[in-house]
Design a protein around this motif. Structure first.
Motif, PDB file in Angstrom:
ATOM      1  N   THR A  28      -6.929 -10.464  -1.152  1.00 47.77           N
ATOM      2  CA  THR A  28      -7.279  -9.042  -1.145  1.00 47.77           C
ATOM      3  C   THR A  28      -7.349  -8.498  -2.560  1.00 47.77           C
ATOM      4  N   ARG A  32     -10.854  -7.102  -4.698  1.00 43.64           N
ATOM      5  CA  ARG A  32     -10.937  -5.790  -5.341  1.00 43.64           C
ATOM      6  C   ARG A  32     -11.241  -5.921  -6.826  1.00 43.64           C
ATOM      7  N   ALA A 171     -17.560   4.919  -1.576  1.00 43.67           N
ATOM      8  CA  ALA A 171     -16.677   4.647  -0.439  1.00 43.67           C
ATOM      9  C   ALA A 171     -16.791   5.816   0.520  1.00 43.67           C
ATOM     10  N   PRO A 338      -4.107   2.067   8.528  1.00 39.68           N
ATOM     11  CA  PRO A 338      -4.927   3.229   8.167  1.00 39.68           C
ATOM     12  C   PRO A 338      -4.463   4.547   8.762  1.00 39.68           C
ATOM     13  N   ASN A 342      -3.356   6.871   3.323  1.00 45.38           N
ATOM     14  CA  ASN A 342      -4.596   6.633   2.588  1.00 45.38           C
ATOM     15  C   ASN A 342      -4.280   5.751   1.392  1.00 45.38           C
ATOM     16  N   GLN A 345      -7.805   1.866  -1.746  1.00 44.43           N
ATOM     17  CA  GLN A 345      -9.158   2.178  -2.208  1.00 44.43           C
ATOM     18  C   GLN A 345     -10.162   2.158  -1.057  1.00 44.43           C
ATOM     19  N   ARG A 346      -9.687   2.432   0.157  1.00 42.34           N
ATOM     20  CA  ARG A 346     -10.623   2.601   1.271  1.00 42.34           C
ATOM     21  C   ARG A 346     -11.491   3.829   1.030  1.00 42.34           C
ATOM     22  N   HIS A 347     -10.906   4.815   0.365  1.00 42.69           N
ATOM     23  CA  HIS A 347     -11.596   6.040  -0.005  1.00 42.69           C
ATOM     24  C   HIS A 347     -11.413   6.236  -1.510  1.00 42.69           C
ATOM     25  N   ASP A 414      -2.775  -0.395  -3.502  1.00 41.53           N
ATOM     26  CA  ASP A 414      -2.795  -1.295  -2.350  1.00 41.53           C
ATOM     27  C   ASP A 414      -1.425  -1.322  -1.684  1.00 41.53           C
TER      28      ASP A 414
END
Length: 445
Positions: A28, A32, A171, A338, A342, A345-347, A414
């Motif tokens: 992961t 990134r 994103a 989720p 938050n 770095q999903r958003h 993360d």
């Protein structure tokens, strides 16, 4: 040793789940890193976009070099792959402002080096004994390296925010959240609680050991301070009123002509911000971002409140008043999902204040994990019984009054590098980091 917080067995015959966790964490992080260094061309990788930050290519090779030092050489006993480059990527030997002048590996060479290191590490992982030494127990050193890479990924994301030029990252936005109508603050009861950890397998040295702390009752904001709330401070002349600021903070404001959070500007009667190369209206319901400790402290004074201390913040985040135990996270011991926070770095922005009800603490405090790092009132100091491990330069050299503690993580963090005990720290003048805050007050106030 058994790691009850994660459900991963660190000793015994079956170490498959632990190897899977190590592999997933390393994979992961590398995905990134690849995104952050692959979305721009060579000149953007080698340029220094701010004297506060390293060139992106330095971070890339530094990630590979640290992985080689700790895993291939430290665990595997291998010879150095590229003798002579260690000093180039030693964070203590060369300040960030000097790094562009060093004979750094070129972007393609840095990519090949990091990839070759990773390939050898995956071979090493297959044969590692997780029971042999303190460094490898429960996969600690692998977890340390995964966290190190993710921390540099966050640093590189800061560089992307500072970078001029066309947008390179996109994103989806966080899901819209109903307007939060809960209480503005909650009371955290006084009494002792367990701070820190002695059992979290991948916790870093400054999170250890677990110890009892006595905290007087206090009130804390249910959500982080929003842009709308902070804008009221700005428009009330907060940056022009000396009495809200510490002497050092006031001197900093005057010296640098600060008038609003970093990346904000006013056009007519509206405030705008620059976020990853896009200019947009400042969203009123998001947690405020890119404020330094002095700004957070001044806002709190203006509001008739204060910043929470680090023990107060951790008690609000972890203490379960029903059972008396300290949880790994506000919502319990389960790893973040989720719906909880938050993260990762999903958003590329915080979620609206009041989001993630599934992630609230037993007392109803929300967004203690993710969205924005939160400044606390506390200096970065060791816990009673602290022992540096595996090297003093991770934490020990930063202890003292020169650094303030931040807690909780941000959208750029993360999950592997974020938990209820995780401690971040920085100089009180730092604004480029993804930091906001919430306020508190003593029960009698």
């Amino acid at each position: 040793m058994t790691a009850p917080e994660t459900g991963v067995t660190a000793t015994g015959a079956d170490t498959g789940p632990l190897r899977d966790r190590v592999l997933a964490s390393l994979t992961t992080a590398r995905a990134r890193t690849t995104l952050l260094t692959g979305c721009v061309d060579g000149p953007d990788l080698t340029a220094q976009h701010s004297p506060l930050m390293s060139p992106l290519v330095w971070d890339l090779a530094h990630i590979g070099n640290q992985e080689e030092l700790w895993l291939l050489r430290g665990v595997g006993g291998r010879e150095a792959m590229r003798p002579g480059i260690d000093s180039l990527y030693d964070a203590f030997e060369h300040p960030r402002a000097e790094r562009p002048s060093l004979p750094l590996l070129a972007p393609d060479e840095a990519r090949r080096y990091a990839a070759e290191v990773r390939g050898r590490v995956l071979d090493l992982l297959d044969g590692t004994d997780f029971h042999g030494t303190r460094l490898t127990e429960a996969g600690f050193v692998f977890g340390m390296i995964a966290q190190h890479e993710q921390q540099h990924d966050e640093t590189m994301l800061v560089t992307h925010q500072l970078r001029e030029g066309p947008r390179a990252l996109t994103a989806p936005d966080p899901a819209p959240a109903p307007l939060f109508t809960g209480p503005a603050e909650v009371l955290v009861p006084g009494g002792p609680f367990t701070m820190g950890t002695s059992t979290e397998p991948w916790a870093l040295d400054n999170e250890r050991p677990a110890h009892r702390r006595e905290v007087a009752p206090f009130w804390i904001d249910t959500t982080p301070v929003t842009n709308a709330a902070y804008r009221a401070f700005v428009e009330d002349g907060g940056y022009d009123t000396e009495r809200w600021w510490t002497p050092e903070g006031w001197a900093h404001v005057r010296r640098h002509s600060l008038t609003a959070p970093l990346f904000w500007h006013r056009d007519g009667g509206q405030w705008f911000r620059r976020r990853f190369q896009v200019t947009e209206a400042v969203p009123p319901d998001e947690p405020v971002l890119h404020v330094c400790w002095y700004e957070a402290d001044a806002y709190a004074r203006w509001a008739g409140r204060r910043l929470p201390t680090e023990p107060e913040w951790e008690k609000a985040a972890r203490h379960d008043p029903v059972t008396g135990r300290s949880r790994r996270y506000p919502w319990g011991d389960a790893d973040p999902a989720p719906e909880h926070a938050n993260l990762g770095q999903r958003h590329l922005r915080p979620a609206p204040a009041g989001s993630h009800p599934a992630g609230e603490s037993p007392l109803g405090v929300r967004q203690l994990i993710g969205d924005v790092w939160e400044w606390t009132a506390s200096d970065f100091l060791p816990y009673p019984g602290f022992t540096a491990f595996p090297y003093k330069e991770y934490s020990e050299v930063f202890f003292g009054t020169g650094h303030k503690v931040l807690r909780g993580g941000s959208f750029a963090v993360d999950p592997v590098a974020c938990r209820g005990t995780f401690r971040n720290w920085d100089h009180p003048v730092r604004r480029q980091i993804f930091a906001g805050f919430r306020t508190a007050r003593s029960e009698s106030v």
